[in-house]
Design an enzyme around this catalytic site. Sequence first.
Site, PDB file in Angstrom:
ATOM      1  N   SER A  18       0.824  -1.195   0.000  1.00 23.20           N
ATOM      2  CA  SER A  18       0.000   0.000   0.000  1.00 23.20           C
ATOM      3  C   SER A  18       0.872   1.265   0.000  1.00 23.20           C
ATOM      4  O   SER A  18       1.664   1.460  -0.913  1.00 23.20           O
ATOM      5  CB  SER A  18      -0.961  -0.036   1.193  1.00 23.20           C
ATOM      6  OG  SER A  18      -1.970   0.916   1.062  1.00 23.20           O
ATOM      7  N   ASP A  33      -7.892  -5.858  -6.367  1.00 23.71           N
ATOM      8  CA  ASP A  33      -7.788  -4.711  -5.457  1.00 23.71           C
ATOM      9  C   ASP A  33      -8.159  -3.444  -6.211  1.00 23.71           C
ATOM     10  O   ASP A  33      -7.727  -3.242  -7.352  1.00 23.71           O
ATOM     11  CB  ASP A  33      -6.359  -4.608  -4.927  1.00 23.71           C
ATOM     12  CG  ASP A  33      -6.126  -3.359  -4.099  1.00 23.71           C
ATOM     13  OD1 ASP A  33      -7.069  -2.908  -3.417  1.00 23.71           O
ATOM     14  OD2 ASP A  33      -5.001  -2.832  -4.137  1.00 23.71           O
ATOM     15  N   HIS A  52      -6.048  -6.389  -1.887  1.00 25.59           N
ATOM     16  CA  HIS A  52      -5.004  -5.480  -1.423  1.00 25.59           C
ATOM     17  C   HIS A  52      -4.010  -6.177  -0.503  1.00 25.59           C
ATOM     18  O   HIS A  52      -2.817  -5.918  -0.547  1.00 25.59           O
ATOM     19  CB  HIS A  52      -5.675  -4.316  -0.682  1.00 25.59           C
ATOM     20  CG  HIS A  52      -4.790  -3.125  -0.470  1.00 25.59           C
ATOM     21  ND1 HIS A  52      -4.302  -2.355  -1.506  1.00 25.59           N
ATOM     22  CD2 HIS A  52      -4.325  -2.548   0.672  1.00 25.59           C
ATOM     23  CE1 HIS A  52      -3.584  -1.365  -1.012  1.00 25.59           C
ATOM     24  NE2 HIS A  52      -3.573  -1.465   0.308  1.00 25.59           N
TER      25      HIS A  52
END
Length: 474
Positions: free
Chosen positions: A170, A395, A451
């Site tokens: 991320s 994601d 994710h």
Amino acid sequence: MQALLLLLCHLLLSMLDIDAAPAADEINFLPGLHKQPNFRHYSGYLNVADGKHLHYWFVESQNDPSSDPVVLWLNGGPGCSSLDGLLTEHGPYLIQDDGVTLEYNPYSWNTIANMLYLESPAGVGFSYSDNKNYTTNDNEVSMNNYLALKKFFQLFPEYSKNQLFLTGESYGGIYIPTLAERVMEDDELNLQGIAVGNGMSSYQMNDNSLVFFSYYHGLLGTDLWTRLQTYCCSSGICEFYNITNQNCSASVSEVYDIVYSSGLNMYNLYAPCAGGLGQRLSVEKSQLVIRDMGNSFLKHHWTRHWNQKLRELASLPLSVHLDPPCTNSTPSTLYLNNPIVRAALHINPRALNWSICSSDVNLNYSRVYTDMKKQYEKLLDTLKYRVLVYNGDVDMACNFMGDEWFVESLQQEVKVERRPWFYNDDRGRQVGGFVKEFENMAFVTVKGAGHMVPSDKPIAALDMFNSFIKKIPY
């Protein structure tokens, strides 16, 4: 002779000091496990600049700690805890729904590596600052993460010659390359490479690609797609990031509403939304936090409106629980705030209650970089380090298309054209996703993962990690 004895005494005391800190940090009993681990693990603090104390949790390899690499892991945010990676993704023990029990993870990344989980920056998780000032930025964070690494190897000198890898996900897409830029200049650190999962590599590419991702996955419909093509595209080039046309801006805002406000799981399009959509108030509150933490769409006209709402939310009592949307951090929160667990982890009394993400850190965070091209090129130009960029392919927070575009923009020499890669599970050989390999770099997708790739596809994730660490074909 006396001088020599004094020197020997000084050296002996220095050695005792080095050994004392890890011994004090060793976890002797971890609550929640039915059986204590057969590997050593440590929890404590790495003291960095300006009275900041970064909490670490270090788990030795289950294979051969003395020769296996040391792998740093950073979750993103900015403002989210790396203990989420440990307890819900690829750590050796995973938190269970009761918030009390830990179960061993057969696909833990410490089966092949020594894993260092660092809560960064100060204000995240159990990390804290003496002055309680949590205003920071990309450059300060990369420096403090570098200082934390240096401190770690002072405390654990037996690992100083092991191979070192920097990994994260991320907003780790910013943390890891900026940290690597510092580490590569330090010959005392045996850096071998970096791996970034579902990372924020380029704001512009992430935003532009999400619109295409949404349309290709059936979220937008023909009418909205036609308007996007009409108002945002010219000569075959579409721009959904630097928007000047009001009609384009209105159409793109509709895309964001669908992605973020319709009840879809932004971290895994095909996964259910944890907790359902009945508690609209809590869902809306969590979205206010994560819209900013996702680092997307920061340039549009409603950003100030959302930031104001976020600031109002941050002023509410601390009992208000702020999870990222469609996720459930309650088990981890219950476990880590248990006084017995805090004592076992040697948590300083000055540390705040643990939460998965800190709105205080996020609100006071200055983003210096919007693109990581310079950092990646610097790493790759040395021809010394290997780089892995990987993405779960469902994601929407940091989608695979944006990172694939980013990797292609680096214009590295292609060694192996895009092809499927495989792993084995109890059903036999499976397609893990797709891989394209360059001179010292690979771009990997993980089929059906969101994710948090190791949470969704633990077997495939470990296989991918093993290939990266050991430099073997995917």
